[in-house]
Design an enzyme around this catalytic site. Structure first.
Site, mmCIF file in Angstrom:
data_model
loop_
_atom_site.group_PDB
_atom_site.id
_atom_site.type_symbol
_atom_site.label_atom_id
_atom_site.label_comp_id
_atom_site.label_asym_id
_atom_site.label_seq_id
_atom_site.Cartn_x
_atom_site.Cartn_y
_atom_site.Cartn_z
ATOM 1 N N ALA A 79 0.723 -1.134 -0.254
ATOM 2 C CA ALA A 79 0.382 -0.068 0.177
ATOM 3 C C ALA A 79 1.393 1.714 0.220
ATOM 4 C CB ALA A 79 -0.685 0.012 0.971
ATOM 5 N N ILE A 155 3.669 -2.107 3.732
ATOM 6 C CA ILE A 155 3.728 -0.172 3.285
ATOM 7 C C ILE A 155 4.221 -0.288 2.647
ATOM 8 C CG2 ILE A 155 4.346 2.009 4.786
ATOM 9 C CD1 ILE A 155 3.459 0.103 7.181
ATOM 10 N N CYS A 156 4.379 0.454 1.606
ATOM 11 C CA CYS A 156 5.763 0.751 0.935
ATOM 12 C C CYS A 156 6.368 1.759 1.268
ATOM 13 C CB CYS A 156 4.867 1.334 -0.726
ATOM 14 S SG CYS A 156 5.783 1.608 -1.850
ATOM 15 N N PHE A 157 7.472 1.487 0.360
ATOM 16 C CA PHE A 157 8.519 2.516 1.174
ATOM 17 C C PHE A 157 8.919 2.188 3.190
ATOM 18 C CE2 PHE A 157 5.936 5.325 -1.527
ATOM 19 C CZ PHE A 157 7.814 6.175 -2.272
ATOM 20 N N SER A 158 8.764 1.044 3.204
ATOM 21 C CA SER A 158 9.011 0.938 4.103
ATOM 22 C C SER A 158 10.713 -0.055 4.167
ATOM 23 C CB SER A 158 8.526 -0.242 5.262
ATOM 24 O OG SER A 158 7.754 -1.689 3.980
#
Length: 291
Positions: A79, A155-158
């Site tokens: 997401a 979570i994307c960017f994690s």
């Protein structure tokens, strides 16, 4: 060789997803060339990866209270909260020699174009060389057991993924891909500004303590953080095409959606992307476009 470049305006999340699939369909049918589209989101939206469970992973009440839309992408991945960013979509035939019919090669080439584009801003970005297992050394064993699947993995960017773009060891671009009917659609988000508190508020976590721990270990960055100044969508959308042209050896010609694409996107919006069945249940009727 000429490809098409679309510098689009703000749309809501449902329209953005419908437009991208409409371009994918038009390219599959030979109606348009490979296409790169830059766009933004209004209002902000959480886009869910195709396989994710919206009710389980997204804090619906917070999104509703903040006026944040929730839409499912046709692409996989995690997401993403789309707010202050440049989003790209990249559509090309999967057997095109420039991407070598390879999922990883496509990621690598597209990331290469972004890295070249960012160099015009004086940013030294690089590819993530290996698929990281970052959460293994960010959290202690007891934390990992408590968080289970409601952690960074949603979570994307994690966690930096293979061949994505990072700057100073922090992820700046999150990407996801789908291949259908011989055509590749890749989405990506280039962060202009990152609001960490807002980002974490839209996801479900077991406790406030876990949220704070994850926030403290969160490794992502934005253009404004790196450049120490403001930069806008218009400037970015003028600079990034140079990087793609260099990486792929093509010329990008600015254009707009065709009448056919406009029609297809309206059907997709009404019958797929704006529906409860698609966004909450991942169900949709197969639409047959005949002209």
């Amino acid at each position: 060789m000429e490809w098409r470049l679309i510098k689009d305006s703000y749309h809501n999340g449902f329209i953005n997803m419908a437009i991208d699939e409409a371009i994918m369909i038009a390219h599959r049918e030979g109606l348009v060339p490979p296409t790169i589209r830059f766009y933004q989101w209004s209002p902000p939206a959480v886009s869910l990866g195709y396989f994710q469970d919206l009710k389980k992973e997204i804090n619906i009440k917070v999104c509703q209270d903040l006026g944040i839309d929730m839409v499912r992408r046709p692409t996989g991945g995690k997401a993403v909260l789309h707010d202050q960013e440049l989003t790209y979509s990249f559509i090309i035939k999967e057997n095109d020699p420039l991407v070598n019919d390879s999922i990883l090669e496509t990621y690598k080439k597209i990331s290469g174009g972004i890295i070249r584009g960012l160099s015009y801003l004086g940013i030294k970005a690089e590819l993530v060389p290996l698929r990281g297992k970052l959460e293994n050394h960010l959290l202690g064993r007891s934390d990992k057991a408590r968080i289970h699947h409601l952690d960074f993995k949603s979570i994307c960017f994690s966690v930096p993924s293979q061949y994505e773009v990072q700057v100073e060891g922090k992820k700046m671009v999150g990407s996801a891909q789908v291949r259908k009917g011989g055509v590749v659609l890749q989405h990506g988000s280039l962060l202009i500004k990152l609001e960490k508190d807002k980002l974490f508020s839209v996801f479900n976590f077991p406790s406030v303590q876990i949220i704070e721990k994850l926030k403290s270990k969160f490794k992502a960055t934005s253009l404004e953080e790196i450049l120490k100044k403001k930069i806008d969508f218009s400037e970015l959308s003028n600079i990034l095409p140079h990087g793609f042209e260099e990486e792929f050896g093509v010329r990008l010609v600015e254009s707009k959606l065709t009448e056919s694409e406009e029609k297809i996107s309206k059907v997709l919006l009404e019958n797929k992307y704006s529906t409860y069945e698609w966004n909450y249940l991942r169900k949709n009727n197969q639409l047959n476009f005949q002209r």
